[in-house]
Scaffold this motif. Structure first.
Motif, PDB file in Angstrom:
ATOM      1  N   MET A  66       0.808  -1.208   0.000  1.00  0.00           N
ATOM      2  CA  MET A  66       0.000   0.000   0.000  1.00  0.00           C
ATOM      3  C   MET A  66       0.849   1.270   0.000  1.00  0.00           C
ATOM      4  O   MET A  66       0.445   2.298  -0.558  1.00  0.00           O
ATOM      5  CB  MET A  66      -0.959  -0.007   1.182  1.00  0.00           C
ATOM      6  N   ALA A  67       2.026   1.222   0.618  1.00  0.00           N
ATOM      7  CA  ALA A  67       2.921   2.380   0.574  1.00  0.00           C
ATOM      8  C   ALA A  67       3.426   2.614  -0.847  1.00  0.00           C
ATOM      9  O   ALA A  67       3.593   3.760  -1.281  1.00  0.00           O
ATOM     10  CB  ALA A  67       4.090   2.188   1.530  1.00  0.00           C
ATOM     11  N   LEU A  68       3.652   1.542  -1.580  1.00  0.00           N
ATOM     12  CA  LEU A  68       4.098   1.672  -2.967  1.00  0.00           C
ATOM     13  C   LEU A  68       2.978   2.145  -3.890  1.00  0.00           C
ATOM     14  O   LEU A  68       3.163   3.062  -4.692  1.00  0.00           O
ATOM     15  CB  LEU A  68       4.619   0.330  -3.480  1.00  0.00           C
ATOM     16  N   THR A  69       1.824   1.517  -3.778  1.00  0.00           N
ATOM     17  CA  THR A  69       0.771   1.716  -4.781  1.00  0.00           C
ATOM     18  C   THR A  69      -0.262   2.766  -4.393  1.00  0.00           C
ATOM     19  O   THR A  69      -0.536   3.683  -5.160  1.00  0.00           O
ATOM     20  CB  THR A  69       0.062   0.387  -5.073  1.00  0.00           C
ATOM     21  N   TRP A  70      -0.820   2.653  -3.200  1.00  0.00           N
ATOM     22  CA  TRP A  70      -1.873   3.581  -2.777  1.00  0.00           C
ATOM     23  C   TRP A  70      -1.272   4.927  -2.386  1.00  0.00           C
ATOM     24  O   TRP A  70      -1.692   5.974  -2.882  1.00  0.00           O
ATOM     25  CB  TRP A  70      -2.651   2.966  -1.614  1.00  0.00           C
ATOM     26  N   ARG A  71      -0.261   4.924  -1.528  1.00  0.00           N
ATOM     27  CA  ARG A  71       0.338   6.180  -1.062  1.00  0.00           C
ATOM     28  C   ARG A  71       1.374   6.699  -2.056  1.00  0.00           C
ATOM     29  O   ARG A  71       1.423   7.889  -2.358  1.00  0.00           O
ATOM     30  CB  ARG A  71       0.986   5.965   0.305  1.00  0.00           C
ATOM     31  N   GLY A  72       2.212   5.808  -2.571  1.00  0.00           N
ATOM     32  CA  GLY A  72       3.296   6.220  -3.461  1.00  0.00           C
ATOM     33  C   GLY A  72       2.902   6.345  -4.917  1.00  0.00           C
ATOM     34  O   GLY A  72       3.674   6.856  -5.735  1.00  0.00           O
TER      35      GLY A  72
ATOM     36  N   VAL B 167      15.558   8.524  -9.848  1.00  0.00           N
ATOM     37  CA  VAL B 167      14.591   7.609  -9.234  1.00  0.00           C
ATOM     38  C   VAL B 167      13.231   8.303  -9.174  1.00  0.00           C
ATOM     39  O   VAL B 167      13.144   9.512  -8.955  1.00  0.00           O
ATOM     40  CB  VAL B 167      15.068   7.200  -7.827  1.00  0.00           C
ATOM     41  N   ASP B 168      12.164   7.524  -9.375  1.00  0.00           N
ATOM     42  CA  ASP B 168      10.814   8.069  -9.324  1.00  0.00           C
ATOM     43  C   ASP B 168      10.208   7.995  -7.930  1.00  0.00           C
ATOM     44  O   ASP B 168       9.475   8.899  -7.511  1.00  0.00           O
ATOM     45  CB  ASP B 168       9.904   7.310 -10.292  1.00  0.00           C
ATOM     46  N   LEU B 169      10.492   6.888  -7.215  1.00  0.00           N
ATOM     47  CA  LEU B 169       9.829   6.636  -5.937  1.00  0.00           C
ATOM     48  C   LEU B 169      10.796   5.963  -4.968  1.00  0.00           C
ATOM     49  O   LEU B 169      11.481   5.004  -5.337  1.00  0.00           O
ATOM     50  CB  LEU B 169       8.607   5.741  -6.156  1.00  0.00           C
ATOM     51  N   VAL B 170      10.842   6.461  -3.741  1.00  0.00           N
ATOM     52  CA  VAL B 170      11.624   5.850  -2.660  1.00  0.00           C
ATOM     53  C   VAL B 170      10.664   5.305  -1.619  1.00  0.00           C
ATOM     54  O   VAL B 170       9.766   6.023  -1.165  1.00  0.00           O
ATOM     55  CB  VAL B 170      12.583   6.866  -1.997  1.00  0.00           C
ATOM     56  N   LEU B 171      10.840   4.055  -1.245  1.00  0.00           N
ATOM     57  CA  LEU B 171      10.103   3.491  -0.111  1.00  0.00           C
ATOM     58  C   LEU B 171      11.074   3.424   1.062  1.00  0.00           C
ATOM     59  O   LEU B 171      12.114   2.773   0.979  1.00  0.00           O
ATOM     60  CB  LEU B 171       9.546   2.105  -0.438  1.00  0.00           C
ATOM     61  N   ASP B 172      10.707   4.087   2.160  1.00  0.00           N
ATOM     62  CA  ASP B 172      11.654   4.336   3.250  1.00  0.00           C
ATOM     63  C   ASP B 172      11.130   3.917   4.623  1.00  0.00           C
ATOM     64  O   ASP B 172      10.391   4.673   5.257  1.00  0.00           O
ATOM     65  CB  ASP B 172      11.994   5.836   3.271  1.00  0.00           C
ATOM     66  N   PRO B 173      11.539   2.741   5.120  1.00  0.00           N
ATOM     67  CA  PRO B 173      11.215   2.368   6.492  1.00  0.00           C
ATOM     68  C   PRO B 173      12.317   2.748   7.484  1.00  0.00           C
ATOM     69  O   PRO B 173      12.288   2.312   8.634  1.00  0.00           O
ATOM     70  CB  PRO B 173      11.066   0.849   6.403  1.00  0.00           C
ATOM     71  N   LEU B 174      13.308   3.541   7.046  1.00  0.00           N
ATOM     72  CA  LEU B 174      14.476   3.839   7.884  1.00  0.00           C
ATOM     73  C   LEU B 174      14.524   5.269   8.383  1.00  0.00           C
ATOM     74  O   LEU B 174      14.850   5.527   9.533  1.00  0.00           O
ATOM     75  CB  LEU B 174      15.770   3.551   7.102  1.00  0.00           C
TER      76      LEU B 174
ATOM     77  N   LEU C 121       8.882  10.328  -1.932  1.00  0.00           N
ATOM     78  CA  LEU C 121       9.486   9.499  -0.889  1.00  0.00           C
ATOM     79  C   LEU C 121       8.400   9.183   0.127  1.00  0.00           C
ATOM     80  O   LEU C 121       7.806  10.102   0.702  1.00  0.00           O
ATOM     81  CB  LEU C 121      10.662  10.208  -0.221  1.00  0.00           C
ATOM     82  N   VAL C 122       8.123   7.890   0.320  1.00  0.00           N
ATOM     83  CA  VAL C 122       7.102   7.457   1.274  1.00  0.00           C
ATOM     84  C   VAL C 122       7.811   6.879   2.492  1.00  0.00           C
ATOM     85  O   VAL C 122       8.535   5.882   2.386  1.00  0.00           O
ATOM     86  CB  VAL C 122       6.160   6.405   0.660  1.00  0.00           C
ATOM     87  N   ASN C 123       7.585   7.502   3.633  1.00  0.00           N
ATOM     88  CA  ASN C 123       8.205   7.042   4.878  1.00  0.00           C
ATOM     89  C   ASN C 123       7.216   6.234   5.703  1.00  0.00           C
ATOM     90  O   ASN C 123       6.090   6.662   5.928  1.00  0.00           O
ATOM     91  CB  ASN C 123       8.704   8.217   5.709  1.00  0.00           C
ATOM     92  N   LEU C 124       7.653   5.058   6.163  1.00  0.00           N
ATOM     93  CA  LEU C 124       6.810   4.222   7.012  1.00  0.00           C
ATOM     94  C   LEU C 124       7.576   3.634   8.182  1.00  0.00           C
ATOM     95  O   LEU C 124       7.191   2.598   8.735  1.00  0.00           O
ATOM     96  CB  LEU C 124       6.137   3.106   6.192  1.00  0.00           C
ATOM     97  N   GLY C 125       8.665   4.304   8.589  1.00  0.00           N
ATOM     98  CA  GLY C 125       9.417   3.824   9.742  1.00  0.00           C
ATOM     99  C   GLY C 125      10.590   4.731  10.031  1.00  0.00           C
ATOM    100  O   GLY C 125      10.912   5.644   9.255  1.00  0.00           O
TER     101      GLY C 125
ATOM    102  N   LEU D 176       5.953  11.844   1.839  1.00  0.00           N
ATOM    103  CA  LEU D 176       4.663  11.316   2.274  1.00  0.00           C
ATOM    104  C   LEU D 176       4.832  10.347   3.438  1.00  0.00           C
ATOM    105  O   LEU D 176       5.772   9.556   3.464  1.00  0.00           O
ATOM    106  CB  LEU D 176       3.986  10.583   1.106  1.00  0.00           C
ATOM    107  N   GLY D 177       3.916  10.403   4.380  1.00  0.00           N
ATOM    108  CA  GLY D 177       3.908   9.444   5.480  1.00  0.00           C
ATOM    109  C   GLY D 177       2.917   8.333   5.206  1.00  0.00           C
ATOM    110  O   GLY D 177       1.930   8.512   4.492  1.00  0.00           O
TER     111      GLY D 177
END
Length: 317
Positions: free
Chosen positions: A123-129, A206-213, A231-235, A257-258
């Motif tokens: 969901m962080a990749l597709t819905w939010r990102g 880069v188009d999209l960063v997924l970031d749990p860090l 950039l979607v942050n989830l952690g 984005l969070g």
């Protein structure tokens, strides 16, 4: 029935015999077949989380897999976040809306290992990102369960190239086995150096960063984004703050984005979980995991907390 109980926040659980829950209107009884030990379980049971001190004793386990009438289901609970019991028992009782029917033939251990972590990645990749086919994705923390799932799910969503960043040799190996096109070691606190490493293996911006860090890795990843990149942050396992410079943020009109699973409706969460189960059955989605019997819950808990597990530990009642 046998169940795991937390008697004192901050201490490992014990396995006890207790009465099985009784059916009540609006809830369903699930015969548990697999219950993962997750970071959220440890956080809740620690007694110092933002959810507050849990009411004890309680059965931990914020998610699990089981059967209802012989049919497989995945389910979520609020154990440790609100009064009530969770998945680490032979039988669990949950609201009907929190149980998701699964395709026949799923491996309950694999689905339990994926669970909410894979939902967050998807969901962080597709819905939010808002990932679309043909984009280049950078996944940070790619050796963890969220990261491994994100590498694979980005590919499922049509990403043309997936770059993975991880902080240890073992994590880099897991990211590579997950199918990343390139892996980058996150073993420096130098933002410029880390950004240069990302750029060296990227095929353009880069188009999209997924970031749990968060922290330094996120600041470096932001420098790789194209104008208007996300950039979607989830952690925040690398730091609660992040040294992203204003020039990078403003100069490229970046979107930061969070994300939290708590924002998902039960329907959206269920749809994501079904897709995850289907991909797992196709062999295109899996994460490092191991199983242990419920009677060894205390040992499993300690190993997950100390970081000595080879992957997500799943308890088998």
């Amino acid at each position: 029935m046998r169940a795991v109980e937390i008697h004192e926040p901050g201490r490992p659980p014990t396995v006890v015999e207790r009465d099985a829950p009784e059916a009540v209107p609006g809830e369903t009884l699930i015969k548990v077949t697999a219950a993962p030990v997750t970071p959220l379980d440890l956080l809740c049971a620690g007694g110092t989380s933002y959810f507050g001190r849990p009411r004890t004793p309680y059965v931990p386990g914020v998610q699990g897999v089981g059967t209802v009438g012989g049919e497989p289901v995945w389910f979520a609970t609020s154990a440790g976040m609100a009064p009530g019991d969770g998945s680490m028992a032979e039988v669990a009782r949950v609201p009907e809306a929190d149980a998701v029917r699964l395709p026949a033939g799923v491996d309950p251990v694999v689905i339990a290992a994926l669970g909410l972590s894979a939902i967050a990645a998807h969901m962080a990749l597709t819905w939010r990102g808002e990932l679309v086919a043909g984009e280049q994705v950078l996944v940070l923390g790619a050796g963890g369960v969220v990261g491994q799932a994100a590498v694979q799910l980005a590919r499922v969503a049509g990403a043309r190239r997936v770059i993975a960043g991880a902080r240890s040799a073992a994590a880099l190996d897991r990211a590579e086995r997950a199918g990343a096109d390139a892996v980058v070691a996150l073993d420096t606190e130098d933002v410029a150096e880390l950004a240069a490493r990302f750029a060296a293996v990227a095929d353009g911006p880069v188009d999209l960063v997924l970031d749990p860090l968060f922290g330094v890795p996120a600041a470096a990843a932001a420098r790789t984004l194209r104008p208007g990149g996300r950039l979607v942050n989830l952690g925040s396992s690398a730091g609660e703050t992040c040294p992203i410079d204003s020039a990078t943020l403003r100069g490229r009109s970046l979107r930061l984005l969070g994300y939290t699973n708590n924002e998902l409706t039960p329907e959206r969460r269920a749809a994501s979980l079904v897709l995850i189960a289907e991909q797992a059955m196709l062999g295109t989605l899996s994460v490092a995991h191991e199983s242990m019997p419920l009677r060894d819950a205390g040992k499993a808990w300690r190993r997950q907390r100390e970081g000595t597990a080879t992957g997500r530990i799943v308890l088998i009642p």
